[in-house]
Design a protein around this motif. Structure first.
Motif, PDB file in Angstrom:
ATOM      1  N   THR A  48       0.827  -1.217   0.000  1.00  0.00           N
ATOM      2  CA  THR A  48       0.000   0.000   0.000  1.00  0.00           C
ATOM      3  C   THR A  48       0.858   1.262   0.000  1.00  0.00           C
ATOM      4  N   ASP A  64      -2.477   9.162   5.568  1.00  0.00           N
ATOM      5  CA  ASP A  64      -2.806   8.032   6.458  1.00  0.00           C
ATOM      6  C   ASP A  64      -3.816   7.031   5.895  1.00  0.00           C
ATOM      7  N   VAL A  65      -4.294   7.258   4.687  1.00  0.00           N
ATOM      8  CA  VAL A  65      -5.205   6.283   4.072  1.00  0.00           C
ATOM      9  C   VAL A  65      -4.370   5.345   3.179  1.00  0.00           C
ATOM     10  N   PRO A  66      -4.437   4.027   3.453  1.00  0.00           N
ATOM     11  CA  PRO A  66      -3.582   3.092   2.723  1.00  0.00           C
ATOM     12  C   PRO A  66      -4.204   2.633   1.394  1.00  0.00           C
ATOM     13  N   GLN A  71      -8.874   2.166   7.359  1.00  0.00           N
ATOM     14  CA  GLN A  71      -7.645   1.388   7.556  1.00  0.00           C
ATOM     15  C   GLN A  71      -7.955  -0.092   7.782  1.00  0.00           C
ATOM     16  N   ASN A 124       0.508   5.193   1.456  1.00  0.00           N
ATOM     17  CA  ASN A 124      -0.316   6.059   2.309  1.00  0.00           C
ATOM     18  C   ASN A 124      -0.429   7.459   1.735  1.00  0.00           C
TER      19      ASN A 124
END
Ligand code: UDP
Length: 240
Positions: free
Chosen positions: A6, A11-13, A60, A8
């Motif tokens: 992933t 903070d969103v993968p 997440q 980021n």
């Protein structure tokens, strides 16, 4: 089962995968009755998650978050961790409906206005006659629990929920154990499938101007789109 690496973005993968590889994995999981939660996220969703930690942690915990929107591709590029391409909710859904039709899979569709979902039902019958439609409801319900109970009874291969974010992801997170199949939030996709809204012509899609087409054909989206410059500034702050 190869899970994807992933990248980021705030903070969103996001999965680092081509659309073709993602679809292959998704179809294997659906055929294997694996419980699978897919989020197709755009900058609006990422920015919402910045100020709503519970929603961020829900993203997440999804199995796959895909880059829906050129803004995510640009953001990943600015962070020096490029992603190969957009993977949109609408394209993923239509691919799976075609595949599901060929493989005699079953679906459960919830979302959009009553007149729209009625047209979705007609389109499914015409375009995908071998797909089993186990349930179809509009998106203006007061309580999702009875719908979830029906999904538990019927065990569809795929559940598509089109009630917009954050509600669709919150409902999926809460109820996904009802059935071991695909659960995916698809935003305004039923409006397009039911032919109430036109998808941007190929020219706009190819030149990454789909957002512009949607804005011009529906100016009330302007307020929602004002989040884009803020998003790009936020990504810039995180650049190293
Ligand atoms: N919607 C719904 N129930 C609600 C609120 C919205 O079914 O309580 C539907 C709405 O009719 C539309 C979709 O959810 O079909 C949201 O579309 P939007 O264009 O906002 O989604 P996007 O694709 O931009 O995320």
């Amino acid at each position: 089962m190869p899970l994807f690496k992933t990248v980021n973005v705030l903070d969103v993968p996001f999965i680092n995968a081509t659309e073709a590889d993602f679809l292959t994995v998704l179809k294997e999981r659906i055929s294997g009755h694996q419980n699978t939660f897919v989020v197709t996220a755009n900058p609006e969703i990422v920015m919402y998650a910045q100020t709503h930690p519970e929603y961020l942690s829900l993203l997440q915990q999804a199995d796959f978050v895909t880059p829906d929107g050129i803004g995510i591709i640009k953001g990943a590029e600015m962070l020096h961790t490029p992603l190969p391409e957009r993977i949109t909710g609408y394209d993923t859904m239509t691919h799976l409906l075609q595949w599901g039709n060929a493989q005699h899979k079953s679906v459960y569709m919830v979302g959009a206005k009553p007149e729209v979902i009625a047209d979705v039902a007609d389109q499914l019958a015409v375009q995908f006659p071998n797909l089993t439609v186990l349930g179809i409801h509009d998106g203006y319900f007061n309580d999702f629990a009875p719908i979830a109970a029906d999904i538990r009874d019927k065990q569809p291969d795929m559940v598509f929920l089109a009630v917009g974010f954050p509600k669709q992801e919150q409902l999926i997170d809460q109820y996904r154990q009802a059935s071991n199949g695909l659960w995916m939030g698809v935003g305004g996709s039923f409006d397009v499938l039911g032919q109430h809204v036109k998808r941007a012509p190929e020219f706009f899609q190819k030149h990454h101007l789909e957002w512009f087409y949607r804005l011009v054909t529906n100016p009330s989206r302007l307020k929602r789109m004002m989040v884009l410059p803020k998003y790009l500034l936020e990504v810039r702050k995180h650049r190293h």
